[in-house]
Structure formats: C-alpha cells, structure tokens
Motif scaffolding. Structure first.
Motif, short mmCIF file in Angstrom:
data_model
loop_
_atom_site.label_atom_id
_atom_site.label_comp_id
_atom_site.label_asym_id
_atom_site.label_seq_id
_atom_site.Cartn_x
_atom_site.Cartn_y
_atom_site.Cartn_z
N LEU A 14 0.83 -1.21 0.00
CA LEU A 14 0.00 0.00 0.00
C LEU A 14 0.86 1.26 0.00
O LEU A 14 0.56 2.24 -0.70
CB LEU A 14 -0.94 -0.01 1.21
N SER A 15 1.95 1.25 0.75
CA SER A 15 2.84 2.41 0.80
C SER A 15 3.55 2.62 -0.53
O SER A 15 3.69 3.75 -1.02
CB SER A 15 3.87 2.25 1.92
N THR A 16 3.97 1.53 -1.16
CA THR A 16 4.62 1.62 -2.46
C THR A 16 3.66 2.17 -3.51
O THR A 16 4.02 3.04 -4.32
CB THR A 16 5.13 0.24 -2.90
N ALA A 17 2.42 1.66 -3.50
CA ALA A 17 1.42 2.14 -4.46
C ALA A 17 1.15 3.62 -4.27
O ALA A 17 1.06 4.39 -5.24
CB ALA A 17 0.13 1.33 -4.31
N ALA A 18 1.02 4.07 -3.01
CA ALA A 18 0.79 5.49 -2.75
C ALA A 18 1.96 6.34 -3.22
O ALA A 18 1.77 7.43 -3.79
CB ALA A 18 0.54 5.71 -1.25
N ALA A 19 3.19 5.87 -3.01
CA ALA A 19 4.37 6.61 -3.44
C ALA A 19 4.40 6.76 -4.96
O ALA A 19 4.76 7.82 -5.49
CB ALA A 19 5.63 5.91 -2.95
N LEU A 20 4.01 5.72 -5.68
CA LEU A 20 4.02 5.78 -7.14
C LEU A 20 2.92 6.70 -7.65
O LEU A 20 3.12 7.44 -8.62
CB LEU A 20 3.85 4.38 -7.72
N VAL A 21 1.75 6.66 -7.02
CA VAL A 21 0.62 7.48 -7.48
C VAL A 21 0.91 8.96 -7.27
O VAL A 21 0.68 9.79 -8.17
CB VAL A 21 -0.67 7.06 -6.74
N PHE A 22 1.43 9.34 -6.10
CA PHE A 22 1.57 10.76 -5.76
C PHE A 22 2.94 11.34 -6.11
O PHE A 22 3.14 12.54 -5.97
CB PHE A 22 1.28 10.96 -4.27
N GLY A 23 3.89 10.52 -6.53
CA GLY A 23 5.13 11.06 -7.06
C GLY A 23 6.29 11.13 -6.09
O GLY A 23 6.19 10.80 -4.91
N ARG A 70 13.72 4.54 -6.66
CA ARG A 70 13.52 3.90 -7.96
C ARG A 70 13.11 4.92 -9.02
O ARG A 70 13.60 4.89 -10.15
CB ARG A 70 12.44 2.83 -7.83
N GLN A 71 12.24 5.84 -8.64
CA GLN A 71 11.83 6.86 -9.60
C GLN A 71 12.99 7.78 -9.96
O GLN A 71 13.17 8.14 -11.13
CB GLN A 71 10.67 7.67 -9.02
N ALA A 72 13.78 8.17 -8.96
CA ALA A 72 14.92 9.05 -9.23
C ALA A 72 16.00 8.34 -10.03
O ALA A 72 16.67 8.95 -10.88
CB ALA A 72 15.50 9.56 -7.90
N ARG A 73 16.16 7.04 -9.80
CA ARG A 73 17.23 6.28 -10.43
C ARG A 73 16.92 5.95 -11.88
O ARG A 73 17.83 5.95 -12.73
CB ARG A 73 17.46 4.99 -9.63
N TYR A 74 15.67 5.67 -12.18
CA TYR A 74 15.34 5.16 -13.51
C TYR A 74 14.48 6.11 -14.34
O TYR A 74 14.75 6.33 -15.52
CB TYR A 74 14.63 3.80 -13.40
N ILE A 75 13.43 6.68 -13.73
CA ILE A 75 12.50 7.48 -14.54
C ILE A 75 13.12 8.82 -14.93
O ILE A 75 13.05 9.24 -16.09
CB ILE A 75 11.18 7.69 -13.78
N ARG A 76 13.75 9.51 -14.00
CA ARG A 76 14.28 10.84 -14.31
C ARG A 76 15.37 10.82 -15.38
O ARG A 76 15.34 11.63 -16.30
CB ARG A 76 14.78 11.51 -13.03
N PRO A 77 16.37 9.91 -15.32
CA PRO A 77 17.35 9.89 -16.41
C PRO A 77 16.74 9.56 -17.77
O PRO A 77 17.18 10.07 -18.80
CB PRO A 77 18.34 8.79 -15.98
N VAL A 78 15.73 8.73 -17.76
CA VAL A 78 15.12 8.32 -19.02
C VAL A 78 14.35 9.46 -19.67
O VAL A 78 14.30 9.59 -20.89
CB VAL A 78 14.19 7.10 -18.77
N GLN A 79 13.75 10.35 -18.84
CA GLN A 79 12.99 11.46 -19.40
C GLN A 79 13.85 12.37 -20.27
O GLN A 79 13.36 12.98 -21.21
CB GLN A 79 12.35 12.26 -18.26
N SER A 80 15.14 12.45 -19.98
CA SER A 80 16.04 13.28 -20.80
C SER A 80 16.30 12.66 -22.16
O SER A 80 16.81 13.34 -23.06
CB SER A 80 17.36 13.49 -20.05
#
Length: 715
Positions: A14-23, A70-80
């Motif tokens: 539940l905590s992981t899901a909330a973190a992904l939904v709200f950023g 996980r978001q900082a490690r994978y999503i942010r570099p990919v956005q560039s």
C-alpha cells in the motif's frame, strides 16, 4: 498481530502504491515523516504496542523511500532521452505482429550523458517486418520516445522494465545468434523457443498456439478473434502464468521424482529449480513470481516439517515483489494476481462450504455423481471468490466486467488443468527421440481439450451480457468504494440490520449517481476510435454511426462487441473512408448484426457484393463519390479528398475534429480543427479555448465526448 508477515507485506504494498501514485516529492516527505513517527512510537507507546506499530511504520517508510529512489534512479534519467536519437544495441527477446506492423522487445543498452549505460527493455516499432529472429542482436541509430500509456496504464510498461519506445532511423545491423552476447535471458528465450517449436511439431497450428499461450503465457501468435473470445468470457487469466500453472508443474515434477523412488520431502526440494525455471520461461511476470514464491515456501515448509501458512506466504510474496520492483505494485498483473489469491484464501472456503450446504439435499456425497458435483462446486466457489476480490480492479482498469466469468472459469479450469498436464508430459517425452510417438499420441488428446476450451470461450463470449461496461469514472469509484465497504462488513461479520442500512445507502447513492450521469451526458455524442483500425463510431443514446469499414473479421467483431456493450440498437449510418471495398472483410458480418439505415460507400471493391447481400432487401446505398456533406446524430460530417480515400471532419456544433486513415495525406491545408486523429491516435490538440476531452481509455478503444448545443459551441 496474528499474522505479522501478511500485515507487513500488505503495508509495504500500500505504501509503495501510494508513493508511485503521488510522485517523488510526496514519497520523500511522507517517508521521512513515517520514519520520525516510527522512532517516536518507541518512546510514546506502551510496551505491548511498540513492536507492532514500529514495524508497520518502519515498513511504510522503507517502502516510500525505495519507491522514491527507484523513480529518481530510472525514470528521471530516461525522461532526458525523450526525442533523442542514440546508437544502441540490444538482444531481441520478443516479437509480435499485427497485420502490417511489427513490435520487437529488445534487452537494450543505452549510453547516458554521465557515462553510465542504461540497461532497459525497449519497444521497437516497425511498419514492416525486420529480417531478425529471437535472440539475435540489432544495432543501429534509434529515435527514442517515452511510452504513450498514461493514466491507469502508466505503470504497466514500467513494471515490465519498458522505459522507452523507439524506431530505427535506418536499416539496423543484424548480429546472428552465434555472435551475439549471451546473457542469462538468452538461454531462457532459447529454451522457450525450443519448447514452442516442439509443441508445433506435435500439434496442429491452431492447437499449438493455444497450448503455448496456456502453458507458457505466450500470446503473440494467438489470433485476435480467439483472444477476444477468452477476454469476453472472462478466462483470459488462464493464459497468464499464475498459481494454477505453477502448482500443476510442481505437482508434475514431484510425482515424477516420487515415481523413481525419491521421498516426498526430497522431491519437494528437488522441484524448486524446476519452479524457478518455469517462472523464468513465463518472463518473471508479477503473477508468475507471486505463485513461484508461494509454491517455493510451501515446498520448503514441507521439507522442514513445518506448518505452511498461505496468508503469511502471500505477505512474503507481496513484500519481496514490491521490494525487488516497486513499479510492479500498480501493474494489472500484480493487482489481479494478489487480489484473486486473497479472495481464494479468505473467501473461498466460506463460499464453498455454504454452496455445499445449500446443495446437500440435491446429491449424495458417496455417489459418483455427488463427487462430480462436489468438484464442480469447489471449482465454482474458488472462481467466485477470485472474481469478487478482483472485480474492483477490473472495473477501474478495464471499465468492464464479465458476468459469466465465475461460471466459465469453473467449467474451463478442470479442462485447462488436464490439457496442461498432458501438454507438459508430452513435452517431457518429446525430448527423447525414441519416445516421440507416445508424445504425439498424448498431443492428440491435448488438442481435443484445447479446442473444447476455445469452443467454450466462443459460446459464452457470444452472450449479450458477457461483458458489462461501467462508463463513467465517478460511477466506477462509487461502485468500487461501496463494494470494498461491503467486503469489510462481510469480514467483520456485521449485524444484518447494519448490512441492510448500508445496502440501502449504497443503492441510493448509486441510483443518484447513475441519474446524474444520465442527466450530465444527455445531449452528448461520443466518438470512439479503435487501435489499429481505420474506423470510428459515433454514439448518441442507443443510436450509432460507423465511419470507416472494419477491414478484418476480428475488427468487425470488436466493433460489434463494443456496440452491443454500449446497448446500441440502431446503426443510422455506415460511411466508408477507403478508396474501395478491397479491404472490408469484417463489414458483411457486422451489417448482418446491425443493418445500417443509410450506407455511403464506393461502388467497387472485392467485398462490395458481400456487403450488398448483407443489407436488408431494398436498402438504398449512396455512391460516396456523390456525397460531400452529411449530418447524423447532431454532428456535421465534411468529406475531404485524401491520398487513401476520404478524410472525415466532424463538426460538433463548433468544435472540429479530423479523422483520417493511417499515413494519410489530406489534399487541403486550410483546416481549422482542434485535433487530428490519424489512424487511431490523437496527434494534435489545440489547447487555446479547446474543450475536447478524452475521458475513457480501455486499451481496445479511446472515446471522446462532446456536448451538442443548438446554434452554439460544443463541449
């Protein structure tokens, strides 16, 4: 806590899901707050409460922090990398075709600006088939972009490790299997390809692709018609490797080891590598990993002589999967798999016992008929429990649910289980050349069973109430909230009076919601476009208009199913947008089910005679060459000449939208439209003063809603 491992796993999810939904920012802030609260709990709470509260708060904080990392490690570099063209190389791990298009999944290595190499799964799209096969390596310049999926589907690609999509800018360099770099995935793909080839050697082509889908979860070669039947019948889960499949494979290997004289405990431990291999062959999907972890814990507990607790094993699987890949917490496979498992564990025994008690006077347990009835009731109880716990996820993700799913699943599961056992035995025997003939004979029975399964899916998918849509998002949330409330009341064994009051309240709120939805969308018209089809449907009330003819039988069935689910009873207009009727194979069958009142189409083409034969006697057909403007359901249609037939400009009382065919070139340049739908994708939107809104994306279609005002703007 009675079952601490289950509670910890549930809180972590539940905590992981909330973190992904709200950023990212939300998860960092809440994670730090929870970490502070966990420390204070040791000082402020009583000794009896400290351990449980501290563990739960610390678990939630770790989950938040891990998701943020996980978001900082994978999503942010990919956005560039969005919009960039880079030189990369990748191994082909999956290939799928759709008509003239091809999709390749690469295990790619992409160089980043800081010198690091990003390893990710990359979807490559091509307008024609590339000269490559599985496990071969492709190298070349690729134009990268972020995956298109948004909203409900934005985490599905991420859970599969697909961070980017792209297309080769030139003919890629092909590296053969012998010269390509060999990762562990190379050998798994090679073994999967070998097993699929063995099935094709022993079975007829139609049976082989269905066995490969049921046994290995490989649906790429399935016909779209068959996949639609399984989806509408509510048994597409049989094609996703889950506990059902893993338990069958584990039991098969354990029985084989017991047959050669190995004890029960040792055979359980020796079956663990086979379970791991089977999960790898399934692609480490969320459902397969969950089933593999729970089966492994069961076998280890059996070998150690300890009691196996399924809810604790489920919590461990939930914790492990979210820990290894937080993105999987919001994927459809994770939610459906864990929801079904919770239903089977917590509600299955109670439902089954109640149904057996209700049917106790109908049959006697000692008789053969009674035993068959008991097996069917067990199967139906398990199917119903899984259906009840996954229903909110189905409504939210797919905007539909199947009323026939529990019954069809109860009937199909024993057939699928026997077919999978026979298919697995035939595969094991076929490895040895001198046993190929017995394997071939077993495959004959397997083919009969999978054809029976396909027939069962086709029968129930044709029923008018097979799929029921839940159209509006706020209605979906109302249904989900009251449904979850009903489950909570049931598990807390609430008094009947309380249940009646809550049921009346829920019925009243839902009735008001449906009434307000009807008032809100009265006077609106809905435009729906379908992926991969040059066809669109206008719907107002129970009337519809078809713009563009379905090119294949599958496309015709999809549109027919959609019209039926939307409760459309009249097709007012059918307008062809192609040069001729050369590609209109799905149109005659659709017209037999929904005879249009007005038909506008070219006078020539391969399927012209079949289309005319499908129309009612005396039906007037207009030659499209003589038509430039039409008005239907309050919408004005302007036909524009283009390179592949006609483009159709929709005028919704002032708001304009242009629908063209795939790769179309319009012969006019002065179009003042708010959006262009080319093929099926909305490729341009004018934001200034634009009121057009996409409100429904269900994977198989995308809908846009407009409100028509007489003599004014549309919304």
């Amino acid at each position: 806590m009675r079952r601490p491992l289950f509670g910890i796993g549930l809180v972590f999810f539940l905590s992981t899901a909330a973190a992904l939904v709200f950023g990212f920012n939300f998860s960092v802030a809440v994670g730090l707050f929870l970490l502070l609260c966990s420390g204070l709990s040791l000082l402020l709470l009583r000794r009896a409460q400290r351990k449980a509260v501290f563990c739960l708060l610390l678990t939630a904080a770790v989950a938040m922090g891990l998701a943020a990392w996980r978001q900082a490690r994978y999503i942010r570099p990919v956005q560039s990398l969005d919009g960039r063209t880079v030189y990369l190389k990748g191994r082909v791990s999956e290939i799928s075709y759709y008509e003239q298009q091809a999709r390749y999944l690469l295990e790619a290595r992409i160089p980043l600006k800081d010198g690091r190499v990003l390893k990710t799964n990359l979807q490559i799209y091509a307008s024609s088939r590339l000269p490559t096969g599985l496990n071969e390596e492709l190298r070349g310049y690729v134009s990268l972009q972020l995956p298109d999926a948004e909203g409900k589907y934005r985490w599905m690609n991420l859970s599969s490790g697909i961070l980017l999509a792209g297309s080769f800018q030139e003919e890629p360099q092909l590296i053969s299997k012998e010269q390509a770099e060999r990762s562990p995935g190379y050998y798994v793909t090679a073994l999967r390809e070998y097993l699929m080839r063995q099935n094709k050697r022993m079975l007829a082509p139609d049976a082989a692709v269905l066995v490969n889908a049921l046994l290995l979860g490989q649906k790429q070669e399935l016909s779209e018609e068959l996949l639609l039947d399984f989806r509408r019948a509510g048994i597409v889960h049989l094609m996703s490797v889950s506990g059902f499949h893993v338990s069958l494979v584990a039991a098969l290997f354990m029985h084989a080891l017991r047959f050669v004289g190995i004890s029960r405990r040792k055979s359980g431990l020796l079956a663990l590598p086979f379970i791991l291999l089977f999960v790898a062959l399934a692609g480490f999907t969320a459902s397969a990993v969950r089933a593999g972890l729970m089966s492994a814990l069961s076998l280890i507990a059996m070998a150690a002589g300890e009691r196996y607790d399924p809810p604790s094993a489920l919590g461990f699987a939930m914790l492990t999967e979210c820990l290894c890949d937080p993105f999987s917490a919001l994927s459809a496979g994770f939610l459906l798999s864990f929801g079904a498992c919770m239903g089977i564990l917590f509600a299955g025994p109670g439902l089954t016992s109640r149904m057996k008690a209700a049917c106790s006077g109908i049959f006697r347990k000692e008789s053969p008929t009674g035993k068959i009835w008991e097996l069917l009731l067990d199967s139906f109880g398990i199917s119903l429990a899984a259906f009840l716990f996954t229903l909110p996820v189905q409504i939210y993700l797919f905007d539909t649910f199947s009323l026939v799913a529990p019954l069809v699943s109860a009937l199909a599961t024993p057939i699928a289980a026997l077919a999978l056992w026979l298919a697995a035995v035939a595969l094991l025997l076929s490895i040895f050349p001198f046993l190929f003939l017995p394997a071939k004979l077993i495959s004959v029975l397997t083919a009969a069973l999978v054809r029976l399964l396909a027939g069962l899916a086709a029968l129930f998918s044709s029923l008018p109430f097979a799929m029921l849509p839940v159209h509006y998002e706020f209605l979906q949330w109302l249904v989900i909230l009251f449904y979850l409330g009903a489950l909570v009341l049931a598990f807390r064994h609430a008094e009947r009076r309380t249940c009646r009051l809550c049921a009346l309240l829920g019925a009243g709120v839902l009735a008001i919601g449906m009434l307000s939805a009807g008032l809100l969308y009265r006077g609106t018209v809905q435009l729906t476009v379908f992926p991969g089809m040059d066809a669109a449907v206008l719907i107002s009330g129970k009337q519809a208009a078809l713009i563009g003819f379905p090119q294949t039988a599958y496309q015709g069935r999809v549109i027919e199913s959609y019209l039926r689910d939307q409760q459309v009873d009249k097709l007012q207009l059918a307008l062809s947008t192609s040069l001729d009727n050369e590609k209109a194979a799905g149109t005659p069958a659709l017209f037999r089910r929904y005879p249009p009142r007005q038909v506008v189409m070219p006078a020539e083409g391969r399927y012209t005679e079949n289309i005319l034969y499908a129309l009612p006697l005396g039906q007037k057909v207009q030659n499209r060459a003589r038509v430039e403007q039409l008005e239907i359901l309050g919408v004005k249609l302007q036909l524009l000449p283009c390179s592949c037939g006609v483009g159709c400009e929709f005028d919704f009382g002032g708001a304009k939208l242009l629908k063209t065919n795939e790769n179309c070139v319009i012969m006019k340049s002065d179009l003042q439209t708010q959006g262009i739908i080319r093929g099926w994708t909305l490729i341009k939107e004018r934001r200034d003063g634009e009121r057009m809104k996409a409100f429904e994306e269900a994977g198989m279609f995308t809908s846009y809603t407009f409100r028509i005002y007489q003599g004014g703007e549309s919304e």
